[in-house]
Scaffold this motif. Structure first.
Motif, PDB file in Angstrom:
ATOM      1  N   ARG A 152       0.859  -1.197   0.000  1.00  0.00           N
ATOM      2  CA  ARG A 152       0.000   0.000   0.000  1.00  0.00           C
ATOM      3  C   ARG A 152       0.891   1.241   0.000  1.00  0.00           C
ATOM      4  O   ARG A 152       1.264   1.765   1.053  1.00  0.00           O
ATOM      5  CB  ARG A 152      -0.931   0.011   1.209  1.00  0.00           C
ATOM      6  CG  ARG A 152      -2.014  -1.068   1.176  1.00  0.00           C
ATOM      7  CD  ARG A 152      -3.113  -0.739   2.163  1.00  0.00           C
ATOM      8  NE  ARG A 152      -3.708   0.576   1.880  1.00  0.00           N
ATOM      9  CZ  ARG A 152      -4.559   1.206   2.696  1.00  0.00           C
ATOM     10  NH1 ARG A 152      -4.909   0.621   3.832  1.00  0.00           N
ATOM     11  NH2 ARG A 152      -5.057   2.391   2.366  1.00  0.00           N
ATOM     12  N   GLN A 153       1.194   1.708  -1.206  1.00  0.00           N
ATOM     13  CA  GLN A 153       2.063   2.866  -1.323  1.00  0.00           C
ATOM     14  C   GLN A 153       1.348   4.164  -0.991  1.00  0.00           C
ATOM     15  O   GLN A 153       1.988   5.215  -0.879  1.00  0.00           O
ATOM     16  CB  GLN A 153       2.649   2.916  -2.732  1.00  0.00           C
ATOM     17  CG  GLN A 153       3.531   1.720  -3.041  1.00  0.00           C
ATOM     18  CD  GLN A 153       4.209   1.824  -4.394  1.00  0.00           C
ATOM     19  OE1 GLN A 153       4.657   2.897  -4.799  1.00  0.00           O
ATOM     20  NE2 GLN A 153       4.278   0.713  -5.090  1.00  0.00           N
ATOM     21  N   ASP A 154       0.016   4.097  -0.832  1.00  0.00           N
ATOM     22  CA  ASP A 154      -0.688   5.281  -0.346  1.00  0.00           C
ATOM     23  C   ASP A 154      -0.484   5.469   1.155  1.00  0.00           C
ATOM     24  O   ASP A 154      -0.660   6.562   1.677  1.00  0.00           O
ATOM     25  CB  ASP A 154      -2.182   5.173  -0.654  1.00  0.00           C
ATOM     26  CG  ASP A 154      -2.818   3.934  -0.008  1.00  0.00           C
ATOM     27  OD1 ASP A 154      -2.159   2.871   0.020  1.00  0.00           O
ATOM     28  OD2 ASP A 154      -3.968   4.039   0.461  1.00  0.00           O
ATOM     29  N   VAL A 155      -0.077   4.404   1.836  1.00  0.00           N
ATOM     30  CA  VAL A 155       0.176   4.472   3.282  1.00  0.00           C
ATOM     31  C   VAL A 155       1.651   4.728   3.567  1.00  0.00           C
ATOM     32  O   VAL A 155       1.995   5.526   4.450  1.00  0.00           O
ATOM     33  CB  VAL A 155      -0.280   3.161   3.971  1.00  0.00           C
ATOM     34  CG1 VAL A 155       0.155   3.134   5.445  1.00  0.00           C
ATOM     35  CG2 VAL A 155      -1.790   3.021   3.862  1.00  0.00           C
ATOM     36  N   ILE A 166      14.639   3.143   3.629  1.00  0.00           N
ATOM     37  CA  ILE A 166      13.944   3.935   4.631  1.00  0.00           C
ATOM     38  C   ILE A 166      12.494   4.051   4.187  1.00  0.00           C
ATOM     39  O   ILE A 166      12.204   4.098   2.984  1.00  0.00           O
ATOM     40  CB  ILE A 166      14.607   5.322   4.805  1.00  0.00           C
ATOM     41  CG1 ILE A 166      14.081   6.012   6.060  1.00  0.00           C
ATOM     42  CG2 ILE A 166      14.411   6.196   3.579  1.00  0.00           C
ATOM     43  CD1 ILE A 166      14.913   7.203   6.474  1.00  0.00           C
ATOM     44  N   PHE A 167      11.586   4.042   5.153  1.00  0.00           N
ATOM     45  CA  PHE A 167      10.161   4.100   4.850  1.00  0.00           C
ATOM     46  C   PHE A 167       9.596   5.417   5.369  1.00  0.00           C
ATOM     47  O   PHE A 167       9.937   5.854   6.471  1.00  0.00           O
ATOM     48  CB  PHE A 167       9.425   2.925   5.491  1.00  0.00           C
ATOM     49  CG  PHE A 167       9.852   1.587   4.949  1.00  0.00           C
ATOM     50  CD1 PHE A 167       9.173   1.002   3.893  1.00  0.00           C
ATOM     51  CD2 PHE A 167      10.944   0.929   5.486  1.00  0.00           C
ATOM     52  CE1 PHE A 167       9.567  -0.227   3.388  1.00  0.00           C
ATOM     53  CE2 PHE A 167      11.350  -0.301   4.986  1.00  0.00           C
ATOM     54  CZ  PHE A 167      10.661  -0.882   3.931  1.00  0.00           C
ATOM     55  N   ILE A 168       8.725   6.015   4.581  1.00  0.00           N
ATOM     56  CA  ILE A 168       8.124   7.303   4.942  1.00  0.00           C
ATOM     57  C   ILE A 168       6.608   7.148   4.989  1.00  0.00           C
ATOM     58  O   ILE A 168       5.995   6.590   4.072  1.00  0.00           O
ATOM     59  CB  ILE A 168       8.521   8.396   3.934  1.00  0.00           C
ATOM     60  CG1 ILE A 168      10.032   8.635   4.013  1.00  0.00           C
ATOM     61  CG2 ILE A 168       7.759   9.688   4.185  1.00  0.00           C
ATOM     62  CD1 ILE A 168      10.545   9.655   3.035  1.00  0.00           C
ATOM     63  N   GLY A 173      -2.695   4.287   8.465  1.00  0.00           N
ATOM     64  CA  GLY A 173      -3.127   2.968   8.020  1.00  0.00           C
ATOM     65  C   GLY A 173      -2.028   1.946   8.239  1.00  0.00           C
ATOM     66  O   GLY A 173      -1.017   2.217   8.896  1.00  0.00           O
ATOM     67  N   THR A 174      -2.248   0.773   7.707  1.00  0.00           N
ATOM     68  CA  THR A 174      -1.253  -0.291   7.822  1.00  0.00           C
ATOM     69  C   THR A 174      -0.847  -0.750   6.425  1.00  0.00           C
ATOM     70  O   THR A 174      -1.636  -0.718   5.478  1.00  0.00           O
ATOM     71  CB  THR A 174      -1.801  -1.489   8.611  1.00  0.00           C
ATOM     72  OG1 THR A 174      -2.958  -2.012   7.951  1.00  0.00           O
ATOM     73  CG2 THR A 174      -2.143  -1.090  10.031  1.00  0.00           C
ATOM     74  N   ILE A 195       4.021  -2.438   8.672  1.00  0.00           N
ATOM     75  CA  ILE A 195       4.217  -0.993   8.818  1.00  0.00           C
ATOM     76  C   ILE A 195       2.922  -0.398   9.363  1.00  0.00           C
ATOM     77  O   ILE A 195       1.836  -0.649   8.825  1.00  0.00           O
ATOM     78  CB  ILE A 195       4.568  -0.329   7.478  1.00  0.00           C
ATOM     79  CG1 ILE A 195       5.845  -0.948   6.891  1.00  0.00           C
ATOM     80  CG2 ILE A 195       4.737   1.171   7.644  1.00  0.00           C
ATOM     81  CD1 ILE A 195       6.156  -0.473   5.481  1.00  0.00           C
ATOM     82  N   VAL A 196       3.039   0.376  10.415  1.00  0.00           N
ATOM     83  CA  VAL A 196       1.879   1.046  11.005  1.00  0.00           C
ATOM     84  C   VAL A 196       2.133   2.549  10.980  1.00  0.00           C
ATOM     85  O   VAL A 196       3.104   3.032  11.575  1.00  0.00           O
ATOM     86  CB  VAL A 196       1.630   0.573  12.451  1.00  0.00           C
ATOM     87  CG1 VAL A 196       0.422   1.303  13.032  1.00  0.00           C
ATOM     88  CG2 VAL A 196       1.419  -0.935  12.499  1.00  0.00           C
ATOM     89  N   VAL A 197       1.268   3.270  10.278  1.00  0.00           N
ATOM     90  CA  VAL A 197       1.390   4.726  10.188  1.00  0.00           C
ATOM     91  C   VAL A 197       0.202   5.344  10.923  1.00  0.00           C
ATOM     92  O   VAL A 197      -0.949   5.001  10.650  1.00  0.00           O
ATOM     93  CB  VAL A 197       1.411   5.199   8.721  1.00  0.00           C
ATOM     94  CG1 VAL A 197       1.556   6.716   8.654  1.00  0.00           C
ATOM     95  CG2 VAL A 197       2.544   4.515   7.956  1.00  0.00           C
ATOM     96  N   THR A 198       0.489   6.230  11.855  1.00  0.00           N
ATOM     97  CA  THR A 198      -0.564   6.860  12.652  1.00  0.00           C
ATOM     98  C   THR A 198      -0.633   8.346  12.358  1.00  0.00           C
ATOM     99  O   THR A 198       0.348   8.973  11.927  1.00  0.00           O
ATOM    100  CB  THR A 198      -0.317   6.643  14.155  1.00  0.00           C
ATOM    101  OG1 THR A 198       0.974   7.157  14.498  1.00  0.00           O
ATOM    102  CG2 THR A 198      -0.382   5.163  14.500  1.00  0.00           C
TER     103      THR A 198
END
Length: 289
Positions: A152-155, A166-168, A173-174, A195-198
């Protein structure tokens, strides 16, 4: 005869011995590869053969033909040419011997994945530099190449170097990053990295910096940073995907509504710009061409 035996496998081997006079025999097995194990001995008339602690087999008189059942089980790393020699001596001294050569073939083993922990970041934030080399080991010591993708490259977006990434965080989302290691023989293994993005919280964090932009990107010489509001304090660092900080300023200043950063000396590749303005931070990808 010669046998081909892959490392890490088992190859049965049967050898028969007999004495034309029906004399008792003593049989020994010599293996210069230390891969042969005697499993059992049977005789034509069912007479019991005995084996001592040294592996020497005693076959009673009149037992008839005896069959020795061996197993060749070379370990990983035993690649090479070896032989097993079976020697029989009767009770009066004459002996006979048979030698079986075997070649142990190298068996390639796939890379072994390590345990990984989920990555957590906020929207606009970034992970630490993730080393692929720490995620896999190769039991044969082979060099490995790596591939990485995010479902999920939108996340979350990934910016990678040869052996790291490196992840941005892009949106709450997850997502799952799949990292695949391939050894020199083409064997592969994969690791799934959660990956969990809050969302950021409050008015004192990154939400106040959503008006930040960079151009041109890719950049050759000078990178410009624009902000919707001029900050009282401004600092930045540019980090390579190796984890090294390659440019840094603790007291940067905007001029004409933009911050100018000379990146002409940097090698081509992916970088991360970490910008802090009035105590608030944002992370942005930069491509140097």
């Amino acid at each position: 005869s010669a046998l081909l035996v892959p490392e890490g496998s088992e190859q049965p081997l049967e050898v028969t011995v007999s004495d034309p006079d029906g004399d008792a025999m003593t049989v020994t097995v010599a293996d210069n590869g230390s891969a042969a194990t005697l499993q059992s001995v049977t005789t034509a008339n069912g007479a019991e053969a005995t084996t001592d602690d040294n592996g020497t087999v005693s076959i009673p008189a009149g037992a008839g033909e005896a069959t020795l059942r061996l197993v060749l089980a070379p370990k990983y790393g035993d690649e090479g040419r070896y032989s097993v020699t079976v020697t029989a001596v009767d009770s009066y001294g004459p002996e006979g011997a048979a030698t079986v050569g075997h070649t142990v073939e190298h068996t390639n083993r796939a890379p072994q994945p390590a345990d990984v922990e989920a990555l957590a970041m906020q929207v606009g934030g970034s992970s630490d530099v993730i080393s692929f080399e720490n995620m896999f080991s190769d039991p044969d010591g082979d060099a490995m190449t790596y591939a990485v993708s995010v479902d999920r490259q939108d996340v979350a977006e990934v910016y990678r170097a040869e052996t790291s990434a490196i992840f941005i965080g892009k949106a709450a989302g997850t997502a799952t990053a799949t990292v695949t290691a391939t050894d020199a023989q083409g064997a592969t293994a994969s690791v799934e990295l959660p990956i969990v993005v809050t969302e950021t919280s409050g008015v004192t964090d990154i939400t106040a910096l959503q008006g930040v932009g960079v151009y041109p990107n890719p950049v050759a010489e000078t990178l410009y940073v624009t902000m919707s509001e001029a900050p009282a304090t401004l600092s930045y660092s540019i980090v390579a995907l190796s984890g090294a900080t390659v440019l840094k300023s603790e007291d940067a200043a905007m001029a004409g509504g933009k911050l100018s950063i000379d990146v002409s000396a940097l090698p081509a590749g992916y970088y991360v710009l970490r910008l802090t303005a009035d105590g608030k931070g944002v992370t942005l990808p930069v491509i140097k061409k």
